[in-house]
Design a protein around this motif. Structure first.
Motif, PDB file in Angstrom:
ATOM      1  N   PHE A   1     -20.634  16.507  16.502  1.00  0.00           N
ATOM      2  CA  PHE A   1     -19.281  16.200  16.946  1.00  0.00           C
ATOM      3  C   PHE A   1     -18.970  14.729  16.710  1.00  0.00           C
ATOM      4  O   PHE A   1     -19.846  13.867  16.924  1.00  0.00           O
ATOM      5  CB  PHE A   1     -19.127  16.455  18.450  1.00  0.00           C
TER       6      PHE A   1
ATOM      7  N   VAL B   1     -14.865  13.541  20.319  1.00  0.00           N
ATOM      8  CA  VAL B   1     -14.865  14.972  20.636  1.00  0.00           C
ATOM      9  C   VAL B   1     -15.981  15.285  21.625  1.00  0.00           C
ATOM     10  O   VAL B   1     -15.770  16.013  22.606  1.00  0.00           O
ATOM     11  CB  VAL B   1     -15.007  15.824  19.357  1.00  0.00           C
TER      12      VAL B   1
ATOM     13  N   LEU C   1     -15.363  16.836  25.317  1.00  0.00           N
ATOM     14  CA  LEU C   1     -16.023  18.067  25.755  1.00  0.00           C
ATOM     15  C   LEU C   1     -16.816  17.863  27.034  1.00  0.00           C
ATOM     16  O   LEU C   1     -16.772  18.700  27.944  1.00  0.00           O
ATOM     17  CB  LEU C   1     -16.928  18.604  24.644  1.00  0.00           C
TER      18      LEU C   1
ATOM     19  N   PHE D   1     -17.346  21.164  28.742  1.00  0.00           N
ATOM     20  CA  PHE D   1     -17.519  22.015  27.569  1.00  0.00           C
ATOM     21  C   PHE D   1     -16.601  23.243  27.598  1.00  0.00           C
ATOM     22  O   PHE D   1     -16.979  24.334  27.187  1.00  0.00           O
ATOM     23  CB  PHE D   1     -18.990  22.385  27.361  1.00  0.00           C
TER      24      PHE D   1
ATOM     25  N   THR E   1     -12.565  24.388  26.456  1.00  0.00           N
ATOM     26  CA  THR E   1     -11.354  24.058  25.720  1.00  0.00           C
ATOM     27  C   THR E   1     -10.290  25.067  26.134  1.00  0.00           C
ATOM     28  O   THR E   1     -10.553  25.951  26.957  1.00  0.00           O
ATOM     29  CB  THR E   1     -11.572  24.138  24.186  1.00  0.00           C
TER      30      THR E   1
ATOM     31  N   VAL F   1     -16.911  26.938  25.864  1.00  0.00           N
ATOM     32  CA  VAL F   1     -17.398  26.854  24.487  1.00  0.00           C
ATOM     33  C   VAL F   1     -18.813  27.404  24.337  1.00  0.00           C
ATOM     34  O   VAL F   1     -19.053  28.305  23.522  1.00  0.00           O
ATOM     35  CB  VAL F   1     -17.330  25.397  23.974  1.00  0.00           C
TER      36      VAL F   1
ATOM     37  N   TYR G   1     -17.578  25.620  16.480  1.00  0.00           N
ATOM     38  CA  TYR G   1     -16.583  24.983  15.612  1.00  0.00           C
ATOM     39  C   TYR G   1     -15.198  25.571  15.865  1.00  0.00           C
ATOM     40  O   TYR G   1     -14.218  24.846  16.048  1.00  0.00           O
ATOM     41  CB  TYR G   1     -16.973  25.145  14.139  1.00  0.00           C
TER      42      TYR G   1
ATOM     43  N   CYS H   1     -13.587  24.437  19.024  1.00  0.00           N
ATOM     44  CA  CYS H   1     -13.353  22.995  19.148  1.00  0.00           C
ATOM     45  C   CYS H   1     -12.510  22.400  18.022  1.00  0.00           C
ATOM     46  O   CYS H   1     -12.166  21.223  18.065  1.00  0.00           O
ATOM     47  CB  CYS H   1     -14.701  22.262  19.202  1.00  0.00           C
TER      48      CYS H   1
ATOM     49  N   LEU I   1      -9.652  19.986  18.407  1.00  0.00           N
ATOM     50  CA  LEU I   1      -9.957  18.599  18.771  1.00  0.00           C
ATOM     51  C   LEU I   1     -10.226  17.742  17.536  1.00  0.00           C
ATOM     52  O   LEU I   1      -9.976  16.547  17.549  1.00  0.00           O
ATOM     53  CB  LEU I   1     -11.169  18.552  19.707  1.00  0.00           C
TER      54      LEU I   1
END
Length: 155
Positions: free
Chosen positions: A36, A40, A44, A49, A51, A56, A127, A130, A133
């Motif tokens: 990351f 990011v 997180l 963690f 989103t 996640v 991925y 996230c 972001l």
């Protein structure tokens, strides 16, 4: 010179015949890193963690487990296996998420591909969850960490 196991004597693709092999406990662990960008990773951590798509790491663990069980549907010459254990763990190391997938079965063939598939799909899920972001997230270093059982042990 190495011999390829997934081609026959006429160089045609083929599934390996495991009919004469002995059933043993076979275990494999694979690992993938998700790198990351610093901002990011910080975001997180601040959001525990999560989103807008949800938790996640928990979602990635479920996706990786599902993928390991379906490896034979994705990789042409993998044998269908009744997986007995599939454990995914995700830990942060600095700004990287390190995903480890361990798969076990009593069978005539190993589970390296199942472990690699589980770790890879878990990383893809991270991925996907996230990417809003940043698109600078990198999936890297997917590798077999260890395998036990069968002809040889690794790691």
């Amino acid at each position: 010179m190495a011999t390829f196991t997934h081609v026959d004597s006429s160089s045609r693709p083929t599934m390996v015949d495991v009919g004469d092999k002995v059933v043993t406990r076979r275990t494999a662990t694979a690992q993938t890193r998700v790198r990351f960008p610093v901002e990011v990773a910080e975001a997180l951590r601040m959001q525990q963690f999560n989103t807008v798509k949800g938790p996640v790491f928990q979602t990635a663990i479920i996706a990786g487990t599902m993928a390991a069980k379906k490896t034979h549907e994705l990789i042409p010459f993998c044998h269908p296996l009744g997986i007995e254990k599939c454990k995914l763990e995700i830990e942060m190391e600095g700004d990287d998420a390190v995903i480890r997938c361990t798969v076990s079965v009593h069978h005539k063939t190993g589970v390296e591909m199942e472990a690699l598939t589980g770790a890879s799909v878990a990383a893809l899920t991270v991925y996907d969850m996230c990417k809003a972001l940043s698109h600078d997230i990198v999936i890297a270093e997917t590798r077999l960490v260890e395998k036990r059982g069968g002809k040889s042990d690794v790691g």
